[in-house]
Scaffold this active site. Sequence first.
Site, PDB file in Angstrom:
ATOM      1  N   ARG A 240      42.736  31.081  38.601  1.00 17.95           N
ATOM      2  CA  ARG A 240      42.091  29.825  39.002  1.00 17.95           C
ATOM      3  C   ARG A 240      43.127  28.765  39.375  1.00 17.95           C
ATOM      4  NH1 ARG A 240      37.724  30.899  34.225  1.00 17.95           N
ATOM      5  NH2 ARG A 240      36.282  32.096  35.548  1.00 17.95           N
ATOM      6  N   GLU A 361      36.880  33.307  41.951  1.00 15.09           N
ATOM      7  CA  GLU A 361      37.533  33.138  40.642  1.00 15.09           C
ATOM      8  C   GLU A 361      36.636  32.352  39.679  1.00 15.09           C
ATOM      9  OE1 GLU A 361      39.827  35.048  40.502  1.00 15.09           O
ATOM     10  OE2 GLU A 361      41.599  34.668  41.704  1.00 15.09           O
TER      11      GLU A 361
END
Length: 380
Positions: A240, A361
């Site tokens: 992320r 993600e």
Amino acid sequence: MDFALTDEQSQIFAMAREFAVEKMAPHAASWEEDKALPRDVLQELAGLGMAAIVVRDDYGSGLTRLDAALIFEALSYGDPSVSAFLSIHNMVAWMVDSFGTEEQRAEWLPKLSSMDKVASYCLTEPGSGSDAAALRTSAKPDGNGYVLNGTKSFISGAGFSDLYVVMARTGEAGPKGISAILVENGAEGLSFGAQEKKMGWLAQPTAEVRFEDCKVPGGALLGEEGKGFAYAMMGLDGGRLNISACALGAAQAALDKSVAYMKERKAFGKNLTEFQALQFRLADMETELQAARIFLRQAAWKLDTKAPDATKHCAMAKRFVTDTSFNVANMALQLHGGYGYLADYGIEKIVRDLRVHQILEGTNEIMRMITARALLAEHG
């Protein structure tokens, strides 16, 4: 509180930015048109130590999460699509380094760090996107190995990559029944769907990865049985940050293009930079990107220092940075007027590429859930 980068970090960022400007930006449009990843460029990046950034230094670069964020921000200034794919490869390399046996590390990490072998990450399925723990792909014991059956969807690098880290169900329903399995391209029973037609990230191949009685040896289990979902979530903390950094770098490129355009473009006898309303737009874009940059680097620092609230900060940063970056890119298109809508100026590509960063993600709605749950837990 010291916000300065070290000399080494400044040099890393400068090296990556120079590569992005000289080796990536001039070719980004052609890579998109050809719908093909440049394997030679990826291997050149590997030669600079950017294919195994946070892998321990016996096989990788041994750098920090903050270093990685700097690298991906800089590279995405040239092309977010190729840079984002490199971030996925790096996430897989980190997983092999962190959870693999010494034999697995010795077998795979030299190849991954040089990008002689390219890796993809397989979690999402047609019936389980945000609810990843509901995945149904199975890996059943068969002698000394496993037999996999199921389908993974939206897989970056499908058919291009050489190694796939597959989250598959080896046990009970829910997250504790999931294991991580290494599947090498060419395995019997492994196949790929047709390439998806997408809004952005066109240089990246994206397709289903299919397993039909796909046999893998026992040494393909990564880590322990039943720990795969935990590994996946740990990998996503770093993933992320990297995807956020990719969004940030591309948004910075869009802002810089806007400033250059406005200095040249005239309306009503004046440069666009002389209109106060447009100056305010630029000021807001700059402010928001600087705020996003600080937030991202703080989250990376928390992950590096194993802070107890690191996962929350990674989720918050991913939500804030990717939303902000898309909004800045979208405003850059508006400031270019009709020219922003044309491919020649490179703005519309950035807008299309960055839209998916708010989804992958973990969607930004899921980032809000993670943040809210952590906040409520902190307050008992």
